[in-house]
Design a protein around this motif. Structure first.
Motif, PDB file in Angstrom:
ATOM      1  N   GLU A  16       0.829  -1.212   0.000  1.00  0.00           N
ATOM      2  CA  GLU A  16       0.000   0.000   0.000  1.00  0.00           C
ATOM      3  C   GLU A  16       0.859   1.255   0.000  1.00  0.00           C
ATOM      4  O   GLU A  16       0.645   2.168  -0.794  1.00  0.00           O
ATOM      5  CB  GLU A  16      -0.869   0.038   1.261  1.00  0.00           C
ATOM      6  N   LEU A  17       1.812   1.308   0.916  1.00  0.00           N
ATOM      7  CA  LEU A  17       2.690   2.460   0.996  1.00  0.00           C
ATOM      8  C   LEU A  17       3.529   2.577  -0.271  1.00  0.00           C
ATOM      9  O   LEU A  17       3.788   3.674  -0.758  1.00  0.00           O
ATOM     10  CB  LEU A  17       3.590   2.364   2.232  1.00  0.00           C
ATOM     11  N   GLY A  18       3.918   1.453  -0.824  1.00  0.00           N
ATOM     12  CA  GLY A  18       4.731   1.449  -2.037  1.00  0.00           C
ATOM     13  C   GLY A  18       4.082   2.167  -3.202  1.00  0.00           C
ATOM     14  O   GLY A  18       4.753   2.836  -3.990  1.00  0.00           O
ATOM     15  N   VAL A  19       2.768   2.054  -3.319  1.00  0.00           N
ATOM     16  CA  VAL A  19       2.042   2.749  -4.394  1.00  0.00           C
ATOM     17  C   VAL A  19       2.224   4.265  -4.238  1.00  0.00           C
ATOM     18  O   VAL A  19       2.484   4.976  -5.213  1.00  0.00           O
ATOM     19  CB  VAL A  19       0.542   2.355  -4.378  1.00  0.00           C
ATOM     20  N   THR A  20       2.106   4.750  -3.013  1.00  0.00           N
ATOM     21  CA  THR A  20       2.283   6.184  -2.761  1.00  0.00           C
ATOM     22  C   THR A  20       3.731   6.598  -2.979  1.00  0.00           C
ATOM     23  O   THR A  20       4.007   7.640  -3.577  1.00  0.00           O
ATOM     24  CB  THR A  20       1.815   6.543  -1.335  1.00  0.00           C
ATOM     25  N   VAL A  21       4.675   5.790  -2.522  1.00  0.00           N
ATOM     26  CA  VAL A  21       6.092   6.122  -2.696  1.00  0.00           C
ATOM     27  C   VAL A  21       6.451   6.164  -4.183  1.00  0.00           C
ATOM     28  O   VAL A  21       7.237   7.021  -4.608  1.00  0.00           O
ATOM     29  CB  VAL A  21       6.988   5.143  -1.913  1.00  0.00           C
ATOM     30  N   ASP A  22       5.858   5.305  -4.986  1.00  0.00           N
ATOM     31  CA  ASP A  22       6.105   5.353  -6.431  1.00  0.00           C
ATOM     32  C   ASP A  22       5.696   6.714  -6.995  1.00  0.00           C
ATOM     33  O   ASP A  22       6.373   7.263  -7.868  1.00  0.00           O
ATOM     34  CB  ASP A  22       5.353   4.232  -7.153  1.00  0.00           C
ATOM     35  N   GLY A  37      14.722   0.926   0.136  1.00  0.00           N
ATOM     36  CA  GLY A  37      14.011  -0.170  -0.520  1.00  0.00           C
ATOM     37  C   GLY A  37      12.880  -0.686   0.349  1.00  0.00           C
ATOM     38  O   GLY A  37      12.954  -0.664   1.578  1.00  0.00           O
ATOM     39  N   ARG A  38      11.829  -1.158  -0.288  1.00  0.00           N
ATOM     40  CA  ARG A  38      10.667  -1.665   0.448  1.00  0.00           C
ATOM     41  C   ARG A  38      11.049  -2.785   1.412  1.00  0.00           C
ATOM     42  O   ARG A  38      10.477  -2.901   2.485  1.00  0.00           O
ATOM     43  CB  ARG A  38       9.608  -2.158  -0.535  1.00  0.00           C
ATOM     44  N   ALA A  87      15.763  13.894   5.654  1.00  0.00           N
ATOM     45  CA  ALA A  87      15.158  12.562   5.787  1.00  0.00           C
ATOM     46  C   ALA A  87      13.641  12.673   5.726  1.00  0.00           C
ATOM     47  O   ALA A  87      13.040  13.508   6.411  1.00  0.00           O
ATOM     48  CB  ALA A  87      15.586  11.903   7.093  1.00  0.00           C
ATOM     49  N   LEU A  88      13.045  11.833   4.908  1.00  0.00           N
ATOM     50  CA  LEU A  88      11.596  11.771   4.719  1.00  0.00           C
ATOM     51  C   LEU A  88      11.110  10.449   5.282  1.00  0.00           C
ATOM     52  O   LEU A  88      11.729   9.410   5.038  1.00  0.00           O
ATOM     53  CB  LEU A  88      11.281  11.851   3.218  1.00  0.00           C
ATOM     54  N   TRP A  89      10.007  10.485   6.040  1.00  0.00           N
ATOM     55  CA  TRP A  89       9.505   9.249   6.637  1.00  0.00           C
ATOM     56  C   TRP A  89       7.985   9.184   6.613  1.00  0.00           C
ATOM     57  O   TRP A  89       7.306  10.195   6.500  1.00  0.00           O
ATOM     58  CB  TRP A  89      10.015   9.054   8.056  1.00  0.00           C
ATOM     59  N   ALA A  90       7.486   7.951   6.711  1.00  0.00           N
ATOM     60  CA  ALA A  90       6.054   7.701   6.871  1.00  0.00           C
ATOM     61  C   ALA A  90       5.798   7.458   8.354  1.00  0.00           C
ATOM     62  O   ALA A  90       6.606   6.821   9.033  1.00  0.00           O
ATOM     63  CB  ALA A  90       5.619   6.493   6.050  1.00  0.00           C
ATOM     64  N   GLY A  91       4.676   7.951   8.831  1.00  0.00           N
ATOM     65  CA  GLY A  91       4.327   7.785  10.236  1.00  0.00           C
ATOM     66  C   GLY A  91       3.389   6.609  10.441  1.00  0.00           C
ATOM     67  O   GLY A  91       3.052   5.891   9.498  1.00  0.00           O
ATOM     68  N   GLU A 144       1.991  15.119  -0.334  1.00  0.00           N
ATOM     69  CA  GLU A 144       1.414  13.866  -0.846  1.00  0.00           C
ATOM     70  C   GLU A 144       1.236  12.845   0.290  1.00  0.00           C
ATOM     71  O   GLU A 144       0.233  12.155   0.359  1.00  0.00           O
ATOM     72  CB  GLU A 144       2.317  13.295  -1.938  1.00  0.00           C
ATOM     73  N   LEU A 145       2.209  12.763   1.175  1.00  0.00           N
ATOM     74  CA  LEU A 145       2.144  11.801   2.291  1.00  0.00           C
ATOM     75  C   LEU A 145       1.084  12.181   3.329  1.00  0.00           C
ATOM     76  O   LEU A 145       0.564  11.300   4.014  1.00  0.00           O
ATOM     77  CB  LEU A 145       3.492  11.719   3.006  1.00  0.00           C
TER      78      LEU A 145
END
Length: 188
Positions: A16-22, A37-38, A87-91, A144-145
């Protein structure tokens, strides 16, 4: 060996997150970021650094105890943030109190096993997505995130992960991670 305790998101959450990261990777300025990398996406609970192999038996016992004393809890990947402009991160959202408790127990387990835990800071759950050697404009990625909301899953295990540094001199090389061991939550 370099070790850390972690929660590993399930394959579905990573996808799911990978779609957004793309999509993030196509935004202006994102080509200057080094994307993780995922396979390496994880929630670090306690970074131990270099650990003598002689400490592993006791570390395993203590991490198993920490996992057993912690009941499974819900979590989901949600939103994002940054550390400085590099640095960019997902919460994450959901059982944050339980996640913090598991992080504290993992840290204490390592200390009691004899691991020299020199790094201690307020716990902030995140999955690192990208880094930059120089300051970068992370605004488009953060926008976007901000609306990302992943499907909830249940955290059911604590993992001990080995981190091998990137191969020197290889462009685009990333750290390599491998699970050393894992323990189910809530089985004490």
């Amino acid at each position: 060996m370099r070790l850390f305790a972690a929660v590993l998101p399930p394959v579905e959450a990573v996808a799911e997150l990978g779609v957004t990261v793309d999509r993030l990777r196509k935004l202006p300025g994102s080509d200057g970021l080094r994307w993780t990398g995922r396979a390496g996406w994880h929630l670090t609970l306690a970074f131990m650094g270099e650990v003598d192999e002689g400490l592993l038996p006791e570390l395993r016992v203590r991490l198993a105890r920490a996992a057993g004393r912690t009941a499974p809890f819900p979590l989901r990947i949600r939103g994002g943030g940054h550390f400085g402009h590099r640095a960019l991160w997902a919460g994450v959202a959901g059982g944050l109190d339980e996640l913090r408790l598991l992080a504290e127990r993992s840290d204490a387990a390592a200390r009691r096993a004899g691991v020299a835990m020199t790094e201690h800071r307020r716990y902030l759950a995140h999955l690192t997505l990208a880094r930059s050697r120089a300051e970068a404009d992370l605004g488009p990625c953060l926008a976007e995130l901000s609306c990302f909301e992943g499907t909830p899953w249940e955290v059911t295990e604590l993992a001990l992960v080995r981190s091998d540094p990137p191969v020197p001199g290889v462009p685009g090389a990333r750290p390599r991670y491998g699970m050393v061991d894992s323990w189910p939550l809530g089985r004490s």
